[in-house]
Write an enzyme that holds these catalytic residues in place. Structure first.
Site, PDB file in Angstrom:
ATOM      1  N   HIS A  35       0.843  -1.201   0.000  1.00  0.00           N
ATOM      2  CA  HIS A  35       0.000   0.000   0.000  1.00  0.00           C
ATOM      3  C   HIS A  35       0.882   1.256   0.000  1.00  0.00           C
ATOM      4  CE1 HIS A  35      -2.775  -2.909   2.133  1.00  0.00           C
ATOM      5  NE2 HIS A  35      -3.514  -2.522   1.127  1.00  0.00           N
ATOM      6  N   SER A 186       0.671  -8.625   0.976  1.00  0.00           N
ATOM      7  CA  SER A 186      -0.781  -8.715   1.110  1.00  0.00           C
ATOM      8  C   SER A 186      -1.133  -8.585   2.588  1.00  0.00           C
ATOM      9  CB  SER A 186      -1.237 -10.087   0.589  1.00  0.00           C
ATOM     10  OG  SER A 186      -2.530 -10.394   1.079  1.00  0.00           O
TER      11      SER A 186
END
Ligand code: PAF
Length: 281
Positions: A35, A186
């Site tokens: 992210h 993830s």
């Protein structure tokens, strides 16, 4: 950075960004370096960046997966605070899908891109994803939105409905962020036990071998070989490996069926379902 949980408050904050190019990074939280790479890119390319942090119930086809999905809003806020984000939007389910509205009932035309891969294996997932992403787009009104290629099918579907629905939003494709050992980053990695975390990079090592198989053996044999390589680690269990046309997402049975090919897979480490993909050609 403002942390905002209601649409009304967000509207007020959004007014102050009217003269800026607004970049948007939608997330389900439990933020990690993957992210961060999207956020840093958005910050470097836009005048203001909004990050959303919302675990969307309508895209989970498995109740336990929804319930166990990691939720760490405070850690997330602390993690992205130094990155130059203007707003972290973290609404409640009631705020996103208020009683009496149909946001969580809408059915989307996904151009048939949900027919393959994750689509049939996670019924309703992509429609739920479209519900939340369009709702977020309508609230955030970004100029650009950043999506990672780890969710390759999601990205293709977002591009499809953005065009079909006439959103004036540039979808920015960002490469998969991997750990030093190759594991695709993830939020689900946080759920792995130490042993499963040790096994997980074996997925990437195995799928990379498919690049040498292109054109050298039938597609079906290459898939079988990759599944065997992954499953050789007893801590991993392959759900599927597919070789797809990168544009239509349709699985191919012959290497010559498409110019651009990608290998996609889903693999279980215990109860944790990990997905990955690589470009083959
Ligand atoms: O990729 C994700 O994390 C989610 O599917 C998204 C795009 C934030 C929608 O909930």
């Amino acid at each position: 950075m403002k942390v905002i949980s209601t649409v009304a408050e967000f509207d007020a904050a959004r007014k102050l960004l009217e003269d800026k190019t607004v970049g948007f990074v939608p997330t389900m939280g439990a933020l990690h370096e993957g992210h961060a790479s999207l956020i840093r890119r958005a910050v470097s390319e836009c005048g203001a960046v909004v990050v959303s942090d919302f675990v969307n119930p309508t895209q989970f086809n498995n109740k336990t997966d929804f319930e166990t999905y990691p939720r760490r809003l405070e850690d997330d806020a602390a993690f992205i605070e130094p990155m130059g984000v203007s707003v972290l939007f973290a609404p409640t389910v009631e705020e996103m899908y208020p009683e009496g509205t149909d946001y969580n009932k809408k059915v989307f035309d996904l151009g048939g891109l949900d027919r393959y891969g994750e689509g049939p294996r996670r019924p309703g997932h992509f429609n739920g994803m479209a519900q939340v992403v369009t709702r977020l787009f309508d609230i955030v009104r970004p100029d650009r939105a950043y999506f990672g290629e780890k969710d390759f099918q999601q990205l293709a579907i977002v591009e499809y409905f953005v065009k079909a629905l006439g959103y004036n939003i540039e979808i920015v494709r960002c490469p998969i962020a991997r750990g030093a050992d190759g594991l695709a980053l993830s939020s689900r990695n946080k759920l792995l036990t130490p042993g499963q975390r040790e096994a997980a990079p074996h997925i990437y090592r195995s799928i990379l071998k498919a690049r040498d198989m292109v054109g050298r053996m039938p597609v079906a044999e290459a898939i079988k070989a990759v599944v065997s390589l992954i499953d050789a680690d007893s801590r991993l269990r392959t759900e599927y490996v597919e070789i797809i046309n990168s544009l239509t997402l349709r699985p191919v049975t012959d290497w010559n069926e498409a110019e651009h090919l990608r290998l996609t897979c889903a693999v279980y480490a215990g109860q944790v379902r990990l997905i990955d993909n690589i470009e083959l050609r």
